[in-house]
Motif scaffolding. Structure first.
Motif, PDB file in Angstrom:
ATOM      1  N   SER A  49      33.454 -17.556 -40.925  1.00  0.00           N
ATOM      2  CA  SER A  49      32.870 -17.122 -39.653  1.00  0.00           C
ATOM      3  C   SER A  49      33.674 -17.753 -38.529  1.00  0.00           C
ATOM      4  N   TYR A  51      34.010 -17.897 -34.156  1.00  0.00           N
ATOM      5  CA  TYR A  51      33.444 -17.548 -32.856  1.00  0.00           C
ATOM      6  C   TYR A  51      34.281 -18.198 -31.770  1.00  0.00           C
ATOM      7  N   PHE A  86      31.495  -6.757 -37.385  1.00  0.00           N
ATOM      8  CA  PHE A  86      30.968  -5.523 -36.800  1.00  0.00           C
ATOM      9  C   PHE A  86      32.130  -4.585 -36.464  1.00  0.00           C
ATOM     10  N   ASN A  89      33.964  -4.764 -33.140  1.00  0.00           N
ATOM     11  CA  ASN A  89      34.657  -6.001 -32.776  1.00  0.00           C
ATOM     12  C   ASN A  89      36.143  -5.869 -33.144  1.00  0.00           C
ATOM     13  N   ARG A 109      23.920  -0.971 -42.443  1.00  0.00           N
ATOM     14  CA  ARG A 109      22.608  -1.572 -42.184  1.00  0.00           C
ATOM     15  C   ARG A 109      22.406  -2.865 -42.972  1.00  0.00           C
ATOM     16  N   GLY A 111      22.520  -6.056 -41.656  1.00  0.00           N
ATOM     17  CA  GLY A 111      21.819  -7.103 -40.924  1.00  0.00           C
ATOM     18  C   GLY A 111      21.262  -6.592 -39.614  1.00  0.00           C
ATOM     19  N   LYS A 112      20.243  -7.273 -39.123  1.00  0.00           N
ATOM     20  CA  LYS A 112      19.631  -6.892 -37.848  1.00  0.00           C
ATOM     21  C   LYS A 112      20.048  -7.879 -36.777  1.00  0.00           C
ATOM     22  N   MET A 113      20.449  -7.348 -35.626  1.00  0.00           N
ATOM     23  CA  MET A 113      20.785  -8.180 -34.474  1.00  0.00           C
ATOM     24  C   MET A 113      20.100  -7.573 -33.254  1.00  0.00           C
ATOM     25  N   ASN A 114      19.302  -8.375 -32.588  1.00  0.00           N
ATOM     26  CA  ASN A 114      18.537  -7.902 -31.429  1.00  0.00           C
ATOM     27  C   ASN A 114      17.694  -6.669 -31.768  1.00  0.00           C
ATOM     28  N   TRP A 117      19.704  -2.484 -36.488  1.00  0.00           N
ATOM     29  CA  TRP A 117      20.445  -2.607 -37.731  1.00  0.00           C
ATOM     30  C   TRP A 117      21.931  -2.472 -37.455  1.00  0.00           C
ATOM     31  N   ARG A 118      22.729  -3.342 -38.078  1.00  0.00           N
ATOM     32  CA  ARG A 118      24.182  -3.352 -37.864  1.00  0.00           C
ATOM     33  C   ARG A 118      24.931  -3.116 -39.171  1.00  0.00           C
ATOM     34  N   THR A 120      28.756  -3.570 -41.137  1.00  0.00           N
ATOM     35  CA  THR A 120      29.899  -4.469 -41.084  1.00  0.00           C
ATOM     36  C   THR A 120      31.055  -3.903 -41.895  1.00  0.00           C
TER      37      THR A 120
END
Length: 133
Positions: A49, A51, A86, A89, A109, A111-114, A117-118, A120
């Protein structure tokens, strides 16, 4: 069971070598490696990961952090690194591909963010040093 986890933050001063322009406590970003499974057979695989702070996007921080994680992972005998990114990105996908990650799949789908469903893109990198016969 392998319990090696790595976390590295990169102080912007370390990266830019400029103590006058930036606060010494200002973190430019972070990177982490985590095990993908508790099963012994997968002990040589880690998820990476990365960032970088919005303030320092475009400065090469993400690239430098990922490059450091690759070096450190190989010192600890990880031979495969994987990442889930994502699809929107583009910068992260580009950085990973520059450092020899390859796209191996797409997860819908996952993972969930805000509350949304997202999906990757799944990438992996095999070491040229570790696990080579």
């Amino acid at each position: 069971m392998r319990t090696n986890y790595f976390y590295r933050s990169l102080n912007i001063v370390d990266y830019l070598q400029s103590k006058k322009k930036h606060n010494l406590k200002d973190k430019a970003g972070w990177a982490a490696l985590s095990s993908v499974s508790t099963r012994k057979v997968y002990a040589v695989i880690a998820e990476v990961s990365v960032y970088d702070s919005n303030k320092y996007r475009g400065c090469g921080v993400g690239y430098k952090l990922l490059e450091r994680m690759i070096t450190e992972s190989e010192k600890e005998n990880f031979w495969t690194l994987q990442a889930g990114i994502f699809p929107k990105n583009h910068a992260s996908l580009q950085i990973h591909k520059k450092l020899n990650f390859r796209e191996i799949g797409y997860r819908e789908r996952i993972g969930k963010m805000n509350g949304i469903w997202r999906n990757t893109v799944l990438l992996e990198r095999r070491s040229d040093i570790v696990g080579v016969v």
